[in-house]
Design an enzyme around this catalytic site. Structure first.
Site, PDB file in Angstrom:
ATOM      1  CB  SER A  84       0.725  -2.982   4.693  1.00 43.84           C
ATOM      2  OG  SER A  84      -0.473  -2.438   5.140  1.00 43.84           O
ATOM      3  CB  SER A 140      -0.355  -4.826   7.103  1.00 48.44           C
ATOM      4  OG  SER A 140      -0.227  -6.104   6.558  1.00 48.44           O
ATOM      5  CE  LYS A 165       1.858  -8.512   6.001  1.00 49.47           C
ATOM      6  NZ  LYS A 165       1.386  -7.020   5.118  1.00 49.47           N
TER       7      LYS A 165
END
Length: 462
Positions: free
Chosen positions: A177, A153, A80
């Site tokens: 998330s 997210s 991420k």
């Protein structure tokens, strides 16, 4: 036979050992798959092709010489885009940080590199890890159905895992998330105990709620990644000093006698009937595995969860108001609003919400006197279609967060795993919640469930 891009980490290591595949071959295949599919799926912000091939070549030489570093050696992963990567853009999903290039790695990135993992790139996310993908940044597409949500997210990791674009990933979780995209994309995600994994070098949303954890296609793979990244970090004074077990080595241990608590009213209130049924049906699987299922009552969460976004807003403003609000013209409207709002909320309001959360935490600890694991959904529905009001207003997030947000406040470890599909063919997610520092037990229980089902081995038609 399982396609190369959907092999587990264990299967990949076995292929390396036998010489069926090499790290360079696997990395090249992953990069080719990203080139073929990501223009449609938009899971990546940055692809680090040159770095990945250098790391793969090094891993290939080391493994060939018998110097295996562990289960992640030569395994292509992605992160991420809020984990700092030295010399590689780290944007936090925001145009305001689009050209940000860190000078050092986040601690978890260093640990993955030391374990021999191969970094394919940085994955798309909502801006600042809140609820909106920033204008101008990639918005990932659910590979099961392009019209449906990806789970907020950590959307890039969820899509990348579901579509076989990498073999493991890292996400972050402030109110759900990791678990939301895991549930909606049909993959596995662990939110460890708060402080179990260092947050040094991780762009914050709300520091007392933020958790870092793996997102993979199976519990065993997640356990392998968690074993590498967990543990105390002097650079993060909030990281825990407790000994870290080898989750991966222990994942096969029996779950006989484990006490699993189920509150059927909690699992049903505001929950899609097909999801509710899949959660309740999992009880029979656990009983067959030798677990003891107990009927319990989850403490009420309504006192604080309806205003959970206020907690996030205050902490986000504290973390970023000075750095980002002066550049608010580069921020998306939702993230700009949350920072501005957090700057104006009263300390009395924040304290009242925090105190309600502390009271819930005390009641939850008492509940764990009688059970070892709590079972509930990860998200109230399967992936719904993307609409302007799919998430509701910022002031009305409680219904979406009631199964996740409470355990960010308490810091308890949680695990989201696939538990079936609805009539429209969209994945459903089951959540397991444990006591502090009992990730090992969650991994064992989740792995046993996956050994008794095949939901995690069903992949989208991409």
């Amino acid at each position: 036979m399982t396609p190369l891009h959907y092999l587990s980490i264990t299967e990949l290591q076995e292929a390396y050992r036998k010489g069926t595949y090499s790290p360079v071959e696997v990395t090249q295949a992953a990069l080719e798959r990203i080139k073929a599919l990501d223009p449609k799926l938009r899971a990546f912000i940055t692809v680090t092709e040159d770095l990945a091939l250098r790391q793969a070549r090094r891993a290939e030489v080391e493994i060939g010489a018998g110097n295996l570093r562990g289960p992640l050696h030569g395994v292509p992963i992605a992160l991420k885009d809020l984990f700092d990567t030295k010399g590689v853009n780290t944007t936090g999903g925001s145009m305001a940080l689009r050209d940000r290039i860190p000078k050092e790695n986040a601690t978890v990135v260093t640990r993955l590199a030391e374990a021999g993992a191969v970094l394919l790139g940085k994955l798309a996310m909502t801006e600042g890890a809140f609820i909106e993908h920033a204008p101008g940044m990639p918005t990932p597409v659910n590979p099961w159905n392009a019209a449906c949500m990806t789970g907020l997210s950590s959307s890039g990791p969820g899509v990348a895992m579901a579509a076989g674009l990498a073999y493991g990933s890292l996400g972050s979780d402030t109110g759900g998330s990791i678990r939301f995209p895991s549930a909606l994309c049909g993959v596995t995600g662990i939110k460890p105990t708060w402080g179990r994994v260092s947050r040094h070098g991780v762009i914050a949303l709300a520091e007392s709620l933020d958790h870092v954890g793996p997102m993979t296609r199976s519990v065993a793979d997640a356990a392998a990644m968690l074993t590498v990244i967990a543990g105390h970090d002097p650079a993060d004074p909030t990281s825990l000093t407790d000994r870290v077990p080898d989750y991966f080595a222990r994942v096969e241990r029996s779950v006989k006698g484990v006490r699993i608590g189920v509150d059927e009213a909690y699992c049903a209130d505001g929950v899609d009937p097909e999801l509710r049924d899949s959660v309740i049906a999992s009880v029979a699987v656990f009983q067959k595995l030798g677990a003891e299922v107990k009927r319990i009552t989850v403490p009420p969460v309504d006192d604080f969860i309806a205003n959970f976004s206020d907690l996030v807003a205050v902490e986000a403003a504290a973390a970023h108001a000075d750095a980002l609000l002066p550049h608010k013209d580069k921020l998306g409207p939702v993230y700009r609003e949350v920072l501005e709002r957090g700057s104006t909320l009263s300390g009395r309001h924040y304290a009242a919400l925090r105190n309600s959360g502390l009271a819930f935490g005390g009641r939850l600890r008492a509940l764990f006197d009688d059970i070892d694991v709590l079972l509930c959904p990860s998200w109230p529905t399967a992936a719904v279609e993307i609409t302007a009001d799919a998430l509701g207003d910022l002031e009305d997030q409680g219904g979406l967060l009631r199964f996740t947000g409470p355990y960010n406040l308490t810091g308890n470890p949680t695990l989201s795993i696939p538990s079936g599909f609805n009539g429209a063919g969209m994945p459903l997610g089951l959540q397991l919640i444990g006591r502090h520092l009992e990730e090992e037990l969650l991994c064992r229980v989740g792995h046993a469930y996956q050994q008794g089902t095949d939901w995690h081995k069903r992949f989208p038609p991409v």
